[in-house]
Design an enzyme around this catalytic site. Structure first.
Site, PDB file in Angstrom:
ATOM      1  N   HIS A   1       0.818  -1.224   0.000  1.00 18.97           N
ATOM      2  CA  HIS A   1       0.000   0.000   0.000  1.00 18.97           C
ATOM      3  C   HIS A   1       0.853   1.276   0.000  1.00 18.97           C
ATOM      4  O   HIS A   1       0.317   2.369  -0.174  1.00 18.97           O
ATOM      5  CB  HIS A   1      -0.942   0.040   1.210  1.00 18.97           C
TER       6      HIS A   1
ATOM      7  N   ASP B   1      -2.600 -10.372  -2.572  1.00 20.30           N
ATOM      8  CA  ASP B   1      -3.172  -9.970  -1.289  1.00 20.30           C
ATOM      9  C   ASP B   1      -4.677  -9.707  -1.489  1.00 20.30           C
ATOM     10  O   ASP B   1      -5.117  -9.387  -2.596  1.00 20.30           O
ATOM     11  CB  ASP B   1      -2.469  -8.689  -0.794  1.00 20.30           C
TER      12      ASP B   1
ATOM     13  N   HIS C   1      -6.270  -7.188  -0.523  1.00 23.30           N
ATOM     14  CA  HIS C   1      -6.450  -5.769  -0.839  1.00 23.30           C
ATOM     15  C   HIS C   1      -5.648  -5.384  -2.080  1.00 23.30           C
ATOM     16  O   HIS C   1      -4.592  -5.956  -2.339  1.00 23.30           O
ATOM     17  CB  HIS C   1      -5.988  -4.900   0.336  1.00 23.30           C
TER      18      HIS C   1
ATOM     19  N   ASP D   1      -4.512 -12.947   3.417  1.00 23.20           N
ATOM     20  CA  ASP D   1      -5.762 -12.440   3.990  1.00 23.20           C
ATOM     21  C   ASP D   1      -6.949 -12.760   3.078  1.00 23.20           C
ATOM     22  O   ASP D   1      -8.060 -12.281   3.317  1.00 23.20           O
ATOM     23  CB  ASP D   1      -5.683 -10.935   4.321  1.00 23.20           C
TER      24      ASP D   1
END
Ligand code: SP5
Ligand code: ZN
Length: 351
Positions: free
Chosen positions: A161, A195, A197, A284
């Site tokens: 991120h 991931d 996200h 995740d």
């Protein structure tokens, strides 16, 4: 397969985060035990030797990140301690606006200039931990440059991120982007981000570049963090147009659907003819994950690793998210086992 790990991350231990959905402070999910548990699973599974990261200069970091951000990281905690007498957390209470973003002189206010969410605290150990995580990824890149077929960087804090001049999403330095940039010196790297996200930082860093392909499978940003990026129509810009591939997934995507879309991403990567692959591995996506969570059972990870391994390109796996302290280690160990087996499969040998 070599595992690169430093225990320097133990000093970066966020305690709580503000969760907008509930309007509450809740226990922070990005805790040291994540990496400790993953390492333990890998040791039990016998994945390979554990090595410490090598040392890298600050110039290696500023090849990807804004020198102003790096300078801020180096100075913020002493300034905070001098002002408040406390060890952190440093969290912004005001955020810079697009187009009005002049960097304030005050270091503490600079947190709101560089940070894009209130869940990514700076603590006494944060900068050193982030540097060591980056060094783990860079060491992994160097192992590939020296001829290894696969390596795993157990990075914590995660990185995908973080952009050139911003941080958030529990990430401070973009470990995967730093590794890809280093690999670029000696070939064509692709980055595959799996991931839960969207890897907005990695996308952003290489958005204009035709030299690094970025492909990502992630929860639909219309319903999931980071919300402002990860859309299918984001395909790169300028010379980089067509070198960014987003595959947003509907909530509750199951193993079969996930594998189908992963195959599409691998096809785009194969067409790019990369010399190296960097995988941003967030686990995740596992069903029970407390932050993310698709309909992927733990048992699906060896198969996903196998699909990626059969690309038969040297692979650096970089750890991103994964917050189930019970399952993250199983997922990573399964993924790496599948990856190593996939790389030796007859399909791979024929390519
Ligand atoms: C690297 C990575 O996976 N970063 C993810 C950051 C997501 N942060 C926002 C998540 C908001 C929901 N938090 C739910 C916590 C439940 N305990
Ligand atoms: Zn994640």
């Amino acid at each position: 397969m070599r595992i690169i790990y430093s225990d320097q991350h133990l000093l970066h231990a966020p305690r709580e985060e503000f969760v907008g959905r509930t309007g509450r402070l809740q226990p922070h999910p990005e805790v040291p035990q994540r990496a400790v548990g993953i390492l333990e699973s890998l040791r039990k599974t016998g994945i390979g030797e554990v090595l410490p990261p090598r040392r890298y200069s600050l110039e290696e970091l500023t090849a990807v990140h804004d020198p102003g951000l790096i300078e801020f990281y180096q100075n913020i905690l002493p300034a905070w301690r001098a002002r408040t007498g406390r060890p952190g957390p440093v969290l912004p209470d005001v955020f810079a606006l697009r187009g009005l973003d002049l960097r304030p002189r005050d270091l503490v206010r600079q947190a709101g200039y560089y940070c894009f969410d209130p869940q990514t605290p700076l603590l006494e150990g944060t900068w050193e931990a982030a540097c060591q995580a980056a060094a783990c990824a860079l060491t992994g890149a160097d192992l590939l440059l020296e001829g290894e077929r696969a390596a795993y960087a157990l990075c914590r804090p995660p990185g995908h991120h973080a952009g050139r001049d911003y941080y958030g999403g529990y990430c401070y330095l973009n470990n995967a982007a730093l590794a890809a940039r280093r690999l670029l010196a000696r070939g064509r790297p692709a980055v595959l981000d799996i991931d839960y996200h969207h890897g907005n930082g990695t996308q952003d860093i290489f958005y204009d570049s035709p030299e690094v392909l970025f492909a990502s499978l992630h929860a639909d940003p219309d319903v999931s963090y980071p919300c402002f990026s990860g859309y299918r129509e984001q395909r790169g810009s300028g010379a980089g147009l067509g070198f960014n591939h987003n595959f947003p997934l509907p909530p509750g995507t199951n193993q079969e659907a996930y594998r189908e879309i992963l195959a599409q991403a691998l096809e785009a990567i194969g067409a790019f003819r990369p010399d190296f692959l960097v995988v941003s591995l967030g686990v995740d996506t596992v069903l029970e994950d407390p932050v993310g969570g698709l309909q992927l059972p733990v048992e699906s990870f060896p198969g996903l690793g196998g699909m990626i391994g059969s690309l038969a390109v040297p692979v650096l796996v970089v750890q991103e998210g994964g917050y189930s302290l019970r399952l993250a280690g199983h997922c990573v160990a399964g993924f790496l086992t599948g990856l190593a087996a996939g790389g030796l499969s007859p399909v791979a040998a024929r390519r």
